[in-house]
Design an enzyme around this catalytic site. Structure first.
Site, PDB file in Angstrom:
ATOM      1  N   TYR A   1       0.609  -1.584  -0.164  1.00  0.00           N
ATOM      2  CA  TYR A   1      -0.010   0.036   0.203  1.00  0.00           C
ATOM      3  C   TYR A   1       1.201   1.428   0.151  1.00  0.00           C
ATOM      4  CZ  TYR A   1      -4.302   2.491   1.087  1.00  0.00           C
ATOM      5  OH  TYR A   1      -5.341   3.231   0.651  1.00  0.00           O
ATOM      6  N   ILE A  48       2.258   3.199  -5.480  1.00  0.00           N
ATOM      7  CA  ILE A  48       1.444   3.176  -6.663  1.00  0.00           C
ATOM      8  C   ILE A  48      -0.288   1.531  -5.599  1.00  0.00           C
ATOM      9  CG2 ILE A  48       1.105   1.426  -9.136  1.00  0.00           C
ATOM     10  CD1 ILE A  48       3.254   4.316  -8.088  1.00  0.00           C
ATOM     11  N   GLU A  57       1.312  -4.275 -17.588  1.00  0.00           N
ATOM     12  CA  GLU A  57       1.091  -3.190 -18.576  1.00  0.00           C
ATOM     13  C   GLU A  57       1.915  -1.837 -18.114  1.00  0.00           C
ATOM     14  OE1 GLU A  57      -0.745  -1.656 -21.489  1.00  0.00           O
ATOM     15  OE2 GLU A  57       1.239  -1.055 -20.785  1.00  0.00           O
ATOM     16  N   ASP A  83      17.269   1.035 -14.508  1.00  0.00           N
ATOM     17  CA  ASP A  83      15.906   0.738 -14.691  1.00  0.00           C
ATOM     18  C   ASP A  83      15.213   0.623 -16.607  1.00  0.00           C
ATOM     19  OD1 ASP A  83      12.916   1.636 -13.210  1.00  0.00           O
ATOM     20  OD2 ASP A  83      13.253   2.987 -15.222  1.00  0.00           O
ATOM     21  N   LYS A 132      12.596  -2.665 -18.865  1.00  0.00           N
ATOM     22  CA  LYS A 132      12.284  -2.022 -19.023  1.00  0.00           C
ATOM     23  C   LYS A 132      12.190  -2.921 -20.628  1.00  0.00           C
ATOM     24  CE  LYS A 132      10.798   1.345 -16.266  1.00  0.00           C
ATOM     25  NZ  LYS A 132      11.214   2.736 -15.828  1.00  0.00           N
TER      26      LYS A 132
END
Ligand code: HSE
Length: 414
Positions: free
Chosen positions: A9, A12, A124, A196, A200
């Site tokens: 929590y 996001i 996604e 990062d 991706k």
């Protein structure tokens, strides 16, 4: 009504709950029924929050509750995200995650488990935050042979480079500013060293080829060596410097992929992508260039992508949607075989170095800035291997004269 659980929590995860609440009717209409969050797994309690009664601390409660059909993973990192997601899929629950580290490291295995258990593992939000790019790859562009994917995939580094360009500030100054504003992490290594972006582009490459990609095989260079002086040359040349994650897929299925700062001209589609925004260029053999642009990070944009995954899972509660990649490995060509033009900053004056430059680098364009004891050159296209050889020849000649050689090298797509 379908019951869901949110694991983690933080920014996001709380965003997902917010999107589900704010867009309740829209989501219910698209999903065919309401999606209700039954549990939120977190180490912390949130006693004053409206979700206080949903907080649980024991993962087993989610795993063993058959009513839970959808699970959101927004914990980040690999542990315990990996064992938890695996257990959820094996228990017949669909999982939507924003966690690119998890997808890059364990995507192949998790996709396979999802297939076996007739559920879905969707991600996604793991690339480009709120920008739809994973789903277009397995839906709208499904009939295409993807030839290239090039992305500005990291908002933090794009913000830093944009500020350096506009304000003439140094990397360190802008990074500190970005940290104070909360844009950059206190430990910014994953962003500024390109890790990062590497994960991706590995995910996008696997989506495009249908084969698993080992992100560790992708050449990765960050932006920490880019200086304000480089931007002065870039400005004079009418170019910009962006951190690209690129994957080129040849006719023969061979792939060259890299992450690196690249000098790009004004006519490059990604040239205008600035600040914290992300942009992804996908070239198909029939469609040509397509561009995806938007917020690559942030609470609600990323949560929006997670909710879209939940909706697709809700529409396919009893079946696995064909997407992702299989266990076959995608070979990544060595960086030495990739071709670029190269921008270099060389010490001294061009007048004195002209012959050595030509001897080593061939025909070049020369860029001189007023009042500097250095000059810039832009080479013709050559392979990375050829370029390295040329650099070492030039350094050798300089050393013989007791002079300094190369101050900077940046790959150029101009
Ligand atoms: N640190 C990442 C970025 C967050 O700056 O783009 C989104 O993956």
């Amino acid at each position: 009504m379908i019951k869901a659980a949110v694991m983690g929590y933080g920014t996001i995860g709380s965003g997902v709950v917010e999107v589900l609440t704010e867009n309740r009717d829209q989501v219910a209409k698209a999903a065919g029924q309401e999606i209700e969050v039954k549990y939120i797994l977190d180490l912390r309690d949130f006693p004053d929050s409206p979700v206080a009664d949903k907080i649980v601390h024991d993962f087993k409660q989610i795993e063993e509750d058959e009513e839970i059909r959808l699970v959101v993973e927004t914990m980040g990192g690999l542990n315990p995200a990996y064992p938890f997601v695996k257990a959820c899929l094996m228990a017949g629950k669909h999982v939507a995650t924003s966690n690119k580290a998890l997808v890059a490291a364990y995507g192949t295995e998790l996709l396979e488990i999802a297939r076996k258990h007739h559920v879905n593992f969707f991600f996604e939000a793991s690339v480009g935050g709120g920008i739809p790019v994973i789903r277009p790859l397995y839906r709208c562009l499904k009939g295409e042979k993807i030839q290239e994917i090039t992305g500005i995939l990291n908002g933090t580094t794009n913000y830093i480079l944009t500020k350096m360009e506009r304000e003439g500030a140094s990397f360190e100054t802008v990074l500190r500013e970005a940290q104070n504003l909360g844009y950059a992490e206190r430990n910014p290594e994953a962003d500024v060293e390109g890790h990062d972006t590497c994960r991706k582009i590995a995910i996008l490459t696997a989506m495009a080829t249908g084969r698993q990609v080992n992100f560790e095989e992708i050449y990765t260079e960050g932006i920490t060596k880019i200086t304000d002086c480089d931007f002065k040359y870039a400005q004079k040349m009418g170019t910009s410097i962006k951190l690209f994650g690129t994957s080129r897929i040849g006719e023969d299925g061979r792939v060259s992929a890299y992450v690196a700062p690249v000098m790009v001209g004004k006519n490059h589609p990604l040239y205008p992508v600035s600040d914290v925004f992300n942009g992804i260029l996908v070239k198909g053999n029939m469609v040509g260039d397509t561009m995806f642009y938007g917020s690559g990070a942030g609470k609600l944009p990323t949560a929006s992508a997670v909710v879209a995954d939940l909706i697709e899972a809700a529409q396919n509660l009893d079946q696995n949607v064909e997407m992702g990649w299989g266990e076959e490995k995608q070979e990544i060509l060595p960086m030495e075989q990739t071709s670029f033009r190269y921008f270099l900053r060389l010490a001294g004056s061009h007048r004195n170095k002209e012959q050595d430059v030509e001897k080593c680098f061939g025909q070049t364009e020369v860029i001189e800035l007023y009042g500097m004891d250095e000059f810039g050159i832009l080479t013709e296209t050559m392979t990375e291997g050829e370029f390295k050889e040329a650099c070492s020849r030039y350094e050798g000649l300089e050393k013989e004269k007791g002079e300094y050689g190369i101050k900077q090298t940046i790959r150029a797509l101009v």
